[in-house]
Design a protein around this motif. Structure first.
Motif, PDB file in Angstrom:
ATOM      1  N   LEU A  96     -34.160 -21.272  32.852  1.00  0.00           N
ATOM      2  CA  LEU A  96     -34.722 -20.658  31.657  1.00  0.00           C
ATOM      3  C   LEU A  96     -33.913 -20.962  30.402  1.00  0.00           C
ATOM      4  O   LEU A  96     -34.457 -20.947  29.306  1.00  0.00           O
ATOM      5  CB  LEU A  96     -34.850 -19.141  31.836  1.00  0.00           C
ATOM      6  N   ARG A  97     -32.646 -21.224  30.570  1.00  0.00           N
ATOM      7  CA  ARG A  97     -31.797 -21.541  29.409  1.00  0.00           C
ATOM      8  C   ARG A  97     -31.452 -23.017  29.435  1.00  0.00           C
ATOM      9  O   ARG A  97     -30.664 -23.472  30.263  1.00  0.00           O
ATOM     10  CB  ARG A  97     -30.530 -20.711  29.441  1.00  0.00           C
ATOM     11  N   MET A  98     -32.067 -23.758  28.512  1.00  0.00           N
ATOM     12  CA  MET A  98     -31.803 -25.180  28.374  1.00  0.00           C
ATOM     13  C   MET A  98     -31.692 -25.493  26.893  1.00  0.00           C
ATOM     14  O   MET A  98     -32.327 -24.824  26.073  1.00  0.00           O
ATOM     15  CB  MET A  98     -32.956 -26.006  28.963  1.00  0.00           C
ATOM     16  N   PRO A  99     -30.934 -26.511  26.552  1.00  0.00           N
ATOM     17  CA  PRO A  99     -30.864 -26.900  25.147  1.00  0.00           C
ATOM     18  C   PRO A  99     -32.180 -27.502  24.675  1.00  0.00           C
ATOM     19  O   PRO A  99     -32.919 -28.087  25.458  1.00  0.00           O
ATOM     20  CB  PRO A  99     -29.741 -27.943  25.111  1.00  0.00           C
ATOM     21  N   GLY A 100     -32.479 -27.336  23.415  1.00  0.00           N
ATOM     22  CA  GLY A 100     -33.661 -27.964  22.821  1.00  0.00           C
ATOM     23  C   GLY A 100     -34.923 -27.144  22.950  1.00  0.00           C
ATOM     24  O   GLY A 100     -35.552 -26.799  21.972  1.00  0.00           O
ATOM     25  N   MET A 101     -35.299 -26.830  24.154  1.00  0.00           N
ATOM     26  CA  MET A 101     -36.502 -26.048  24.427  1.00  0.00           C
ATOM     27  C   MET A 101     -36.198 -25.219  25.659  1.00  0.00           C
ATOM     28  O   MET A 101     -35.792 -25.757  26.683  1.00  0.00           O
ATOM     29  CB  MET A 101     -37.691 -26.979  24.688  1.00  0.00           C
ATOM     30  N   ASP A 102     -36.392 -23.903  25.571  1.00  0.00           N
ATOM     31  CA  ASP A 102     -36.049 -23.078  26.725  1.00  0.00           C
ATOM     32  C   ASP A 102     -37.100 -23.199  27.830  1.00  0.00           C
ATOM     33  O   ASP A 102     -38.171 -23.771  27.642  1.00  0.00           O
ATOM     34  CB  ASP A 102     -35.806 -21.622  26.325  1.00  0.00           C
TER      35      ASP A 102
ATOM     36  N   ILE B  91     -41.394 -14.874  32.177  1.00  0.00           N
ATOM     37  CA  ILE B  91     -41.596 -16.179  32.807  1.00  0.00           C
ATOM     38  C   ILE B  91     -42.780 -16.153  33.774  1.00  0.00           C
ATOM     39  O   ILE B  91     -43.534 -17.124  33.862  1.00  0.00           O
ATOM     40  CB  ILE B  91     -40.303 -16.719  33.482  1.00  0.00           C
ATOM     41  N   ILE B  92     -42.993 -15.049  34.448  1.00  0.00           N
ATOM     42  CA  ILE B  92     -44.184 -14.937  35.315  1.00  0.00           C
ATOM     43  C   ILE B  92     -45.443 -14.974  34.454  1.00  0.00           C
ATOM     44  O   ILE B  92     -46.429 -15.636  34.801  1.00  0.00           O
ATOM     45  CB  ILE B  92     -44.114 -13.664  36.190  1.00  0.00           C
ATOM     46  N   ASP B  93     -45.409 -14.291  33.306  1.00  0.00           N
ATOM     47  CA  ASP B  93     -46.547 -14.325  32.381  1.00  0.00           C
ATOM     48  C   ASP B  93     -46.796 -15.726  31.829  1.00  0.00           C
ATOM     49  O   ASP B  93     -47.922 -16.078  31.492  1.00  0.00           O
ATOM     50  CB  ASP B  93     -46.344 -13.346  31.220  1.00  0.00           C
ATOM     51  N   CYS B  94     -45.737 -16.540  31.738  1.00  0.00           N
ATOM     52  CA  CYS B  94     -45.872 -17.931  31.282  1.00  0.00           C
ATOM     53  C   CYS B  94     -46.506 -18.819  32.352  1.00  0.00           C
ATOM     54  O   CYS B  94     -46.938 -19.925  32.050  1.00  0.00           O
ATOM     55  CB  CYS B  94     -44.514 -18.502  30.906  1.00  0.00           C
ATOM     56  N   GLY B  95     -46.525 -18.340  33.599  1.00  0.00           N
ATOM     57  CA  GLY B  95     -47.145 -19.112  34.675  1.00  0.00           C
ATOM     58  C   GLY B  95     -46.247 -19.469  35.832  1.00  0.00           C
ATOM     59  O   GLY B  95     -46.683 -20.132  36.774  1.00  0.00           O
ATOM     60  N   ALA B  96     -44.977 -19.056  35.776  1.00  0.00           N
ATOM     61  CA  ALA B  96     -44.076 -19.356  36.895  1.00  0.00           C
ATOM     62  C   ALA B  96     -44.531 -18.627  38.152  1.00  0.00           C
ATOM     63  O   ALA B  96     -45.081 -17.527  38.084  1.00  0.00           O
ATOM     64  CB  ALA B  96     -42.643 -18.960  36.546  1.00  0.00           C
TER      65      ALA B  96
ATOM     66  N   PHE C 207     -38.985 -20.999  29.152  1.00  0.00           N
ATOM     67  CA  PHE C 207     -40.243 -20.293  28.895  1.00  0.00           C
ATOM     68  C   PHE C 207     -41.243 -21.235  28.230  1.00  0.00           C
ATOM     69  O   PHE C 207     -42.406 -21.328  28.640  1.00  0.00           O
ATOM     70  CB  PHE C 207     -40.004 -19.063  28.005  1.00  0.00           C
ATOM     71  N   GLU C 208     -40.782 -21.960  27.207  1.00  0.00           N
ATOM     72  CA  GLU C 208     -41.651 -22.888  26.489  1.00  0.00           C
ATOM     73  C   GLU C 208     -42.056 -24.058  27.374  1.00  0.00           C
ATOM     74  O   GLU C 208     -43.210 -24.485  27.361  1.00  0.00           O
ATOM     75  CB  GLU C 208     -40.977 -23.389  25.212  1.00  0.00           C
ATOM     76  N   VAL C 209     -41.126 -24.580  28.166  1.00  0.00           N
ATOM     77  CA  VAL C 209     -41.463 -25.671  29.087  1.00  0.00           C
ATOM     78  C   VAL C 209     -42.544 -25.206  30.061  1.00  0.00           C
ATOM     79  O   VAL C 209     -43.525 -25.914  30.306  1.00  0.00           O
ATOM     80  CB  VAL C 209     -40.219 -26.182  29.842  1.00  0.00           C
ATOM     81  N   CYS C 210     -42.390 -24.007  30.598  1.00  0.00           N
ATOM     82  CA  CYS C 210     -43.383 -23.475  31.543  1.00  0.00           C
ATOM     83  C   CYS C 210     -44.748 -23.327  30.873  1.00  0.00           C
ATOM     84  O   CYS C 210     -45.772 -23.688  31.454  1.00  0.00           O
ATOM     85  CB  CYS C 210     -42.897 -22.135  32.106  1.00  0.00           C
ATOM     86  N   ARG C 211     -44.773 -22.804  29.647  1.00  0.00           N
ATOM     87  CA  ARG C 211     -46.051 -22.673  28.928  1.00  0.00           C
ATOM     88  C   ARG C 211     -46.702 -24.039  28.755  1.00  0.00           C
ATOM     89  O   ARG C 211     -47.923 -24.183  28.933  1.00  0.00           O
ATOM     90  CB  ARG C 211     -45.836 -22.013  27.568  1.00  0.00           C
TER      91      ARG C 211
END
Length: 97
Positions: free
Chosen positions: A23-29, A63-68, A31-35
């Motif tokens: 969930l914590r990554m540089p550039g784009m977290d 994150i579950i709401d994002c689709g994980a 949550f956004e990647v999952c969306r």
């Protein structure tokens, strides 16, 4: 991938069945990647296993709401991670027939 942008590019190209996503990554977290994974028809069926050091109900819900599909906390339990991946990969894909 070392960051969220690279992860998105790899996923769009490779179209994996399962993604283990921090969930914590540089550039784009994560949550956004999952969306973004869920928004694209060609990757929307990808199983997302989210992992994080954020031990919170809010992070899990988001994150579950994002689709994980799965939410794991660090330190990761190797057996739980492997079981999550195994459950996500169809037996015929894994070569077990």
């Amino acid at each position: 991938a070392n960051d969220g942008f690279s992860a998105g590019e790899i996923i769009a190209t490779a179209r994996p069945q399962v993604v283990v996503l921090d969930l914590r990554m540089p550039g784009m977290d994560g949550f956004e990647v999952c969306r973004k994974i869920m928004a694209r028809p060609e990757t929307a069926s990808t199983v997302v296993i989210a992992m994080t050091a954020l031990h919170s109900a809010k992070a899990k819900k988001e994150i579950i709401d994002c689709g994980a599909d799965v939410y794991l906390t660090k330190p990761l339990d190797k057996e739980v991670l492997l079981a999550s991946v195994d459950a996500a990969v169809p037996r015929d894909f894994a070569g077990a027939g």
